[in-house]
Enzyme design. Sequence first.
Site, PDB file in Angstrom:
ATOM      1  N   HIS A   1      18.766  42.520  24.643  1.00  0.00           N
ATOM      2  CA  HIS A   1      20.089  42.751  24.045  1.00  0.00           C
ATOM      3  C   HIS A   1      20.181  44.100  23.312  1.00  0.00           C
ATOM      4  O   HIS A   1      21.173  44.805  23.431  1.00  0.00           O
ATOM      5  CB  HIS A   1      20.436  41.601  23.098  1.00  0.00           C
ATOM      6  CG  HIS A   1      21.894  41.363  22.945  1.00  0.00           C
ATOM      7  ND1 HIS A   1      22.418  40.137  22.597  1.00  0.00           N
ATOM      8  CD2 HIS A   1      22.966  42.176  23.091  1.00  0.00           C
ATOM      9  CE1 HIS A   1      23.741  40.217  22.532  1.00  0.00           C
ATOM     10  NE2 HIS A   1      24.091  41.447  22.811  1.00  0.00           N
TER      11      HIS A   1
ATOM     12  N   LYS B   1      21.077  37.222  27.661  1.00  0.00           N
ATOM     13  CA  LYS B   1      20.377  38.304  26.964  1.00  0.00           C
ATOM     14  C   LYS B   1      19.382  37.757  25.950  1.00  0.00           C
ATOM     15  O   LYS B   1      19.612  36.718  25.326  1.00  0.00           O
ATOM     16  CB  LYS B   1      21.398  39.208  26.246  1.00  0.00           C
ATOM     17  CG  LYS B   1      22.517  39.707  27.145  1.00  0.00           C
ATOM     18  CD  LYS B   1      23.496  40.590  26.388  1.00  0.00           C
ATOM     19  CE  LYS B   1      24.733  40.849  27.218  1.00  0.00           C
ATOM     20  NZ  LYS B   1      25.651  39.671  27.216  1.00  0.00           N
TER      21      LYS B   1
ATOM     22  N   ASP C   1      29.092  36.626  31.797  1.00  0.00           N
ATOM     23  CA  ASP C   1      28.164  37.303  30.896  1.00  0.00           C
ATOM     24  C   ASP C   1      28.108  36.578  29.561  1.00  0.00           C
ATOM     25  O   ASP C   1      29.113  36.488  28.850  1.00  0.00           O
ATOM     26  CB  ASP C   1      28.618  38.753  30.692  1.00  0.00           C
ATOM     27  CG  ASP C   1      27.686  39.529  29.778  1.00  0.00           C
ATOM     28  OD1 ASP C   1      26.777  40.192  30.288  1.00  0.00           O
ATOM     29  OD2 ASP C   1      27.888  39.476  28.545  1.00  0.00           O
TER      30      ASP C   1
ATOM     31  N   TYR D   1      25.430  34.685  21.364  1.00  0.00           N
ATOM     32  CA  TYR D   1      26.840  34.285  21.411  1.00  0.00           C
ATOM     33  C   TYR D   1      27.012  32.802  21.093  1.00  0.00           C
ATOM     34  O   TYR D   1      28.135  32.336  20.913  1.00  0.00           O
ATOM     35  CB  TYR D   1      27.449  34.552  22.783  1.00  0.00           C
ATOM     36  CG  TYR D   1      27.481  35.991  23.216  1.00  0.00           C
ATOM     37  CD1 TYR D   1      27.133  37.035  22.351  1.00  0.00           C
ATOM     38  CD2 TYR D   1      27.863  36.331  24.510  1.00  0.00           C
ATOM     39  CE1 TYR D   1      27.156  38.358  22.766  1.00  0.00           C
ATOM     40  CE2 TYR D   1      27.900  37.652  24.936  1.00  0.00           C
ATOM     41  CZ  TYR D   1      27.535  38.653  24.058  1.00  0.00           C
ATOM     42  OH  TYR D   1      27.566  39.959  24.489  1.00  0.00           O
TER      43      TYR D   1
END
Length: 282
Positions: free
Chosen positions: A111, A78, A48, A53
Amino acid sequence: MIVMQVPELTLNDGYQMPVMGLGTYQIRGGQGVNQILAAIRDGYRSLDTATNYDNEGAVGEAIRRSGLPRSAFFVTSKLPGKYHQYADATMAIQESLYRMGLDYFDLFLIHWPLPKRDHYVEAWQAMIDARTRGLLRSIGVSNFEPKHLDRLMNETGVTPAVNQIEVHPYWAQEAMRQADLKRGIVTEAWSPLGRGSAALQEPVIQDLAGKYQKDVGQIVLRWHTQRGIVPIPKARHLQHQRANLDLFDFSLTKDEIEAINGLSKPDGRIEGQDPNVYEEFD
């Protein structure tokens, strides 16, 4: 080396998804590649990540270095809030795939809903169309409330496969789990251990760890899986990665699950991120 086998569940679109995944938030760079590779070697297949990120490249590199075929993995990323408008969302999906060196995502999520900006239906339509073109397999959302889910379904006719939300013992989210279940949506849990919150020191969890000869994290993760929730714990260290997969040789009783549910607090969110008002990473 024993490679652990993770059970799978079937999503509402017919695709299979492992019941446990590796969260990669804050796992980055060369060190991150090695940490993800170690997890893959121990049996993790669900990985994930997210554009926000800043590590899609590291996750993609670990997949390539693993030597396993692409079909062995279930890869999630996402869509960030700044790309909710249709054309932006379409390009963002393509750019995420380029960064990862992949042809498709197994699961792609919005997200956050960002209802004050009110473009999440537009983003959803872009994802529906990207799925039609083969760039995405399953599509879902993250941090969506029932009213957000219903609006997507009513305006597009497409139900999300997954809703990834904050769930841990201090924020059990039973009502939201039931809302997802009613709509045929699988609930995923981010921060399933509460980011090291005091919940892991609660006597009920400590006592269950002693009873089943497991660590407290394993008790909490098993609490998730037995509720039908897919936890995505982050783990950098090999010992924690292995322990987090070692869940399927014991079962909590219904009363024990309810006891952990009872730890939930009205203000239990880790950082107070209410999806109705939260502005993502602003």
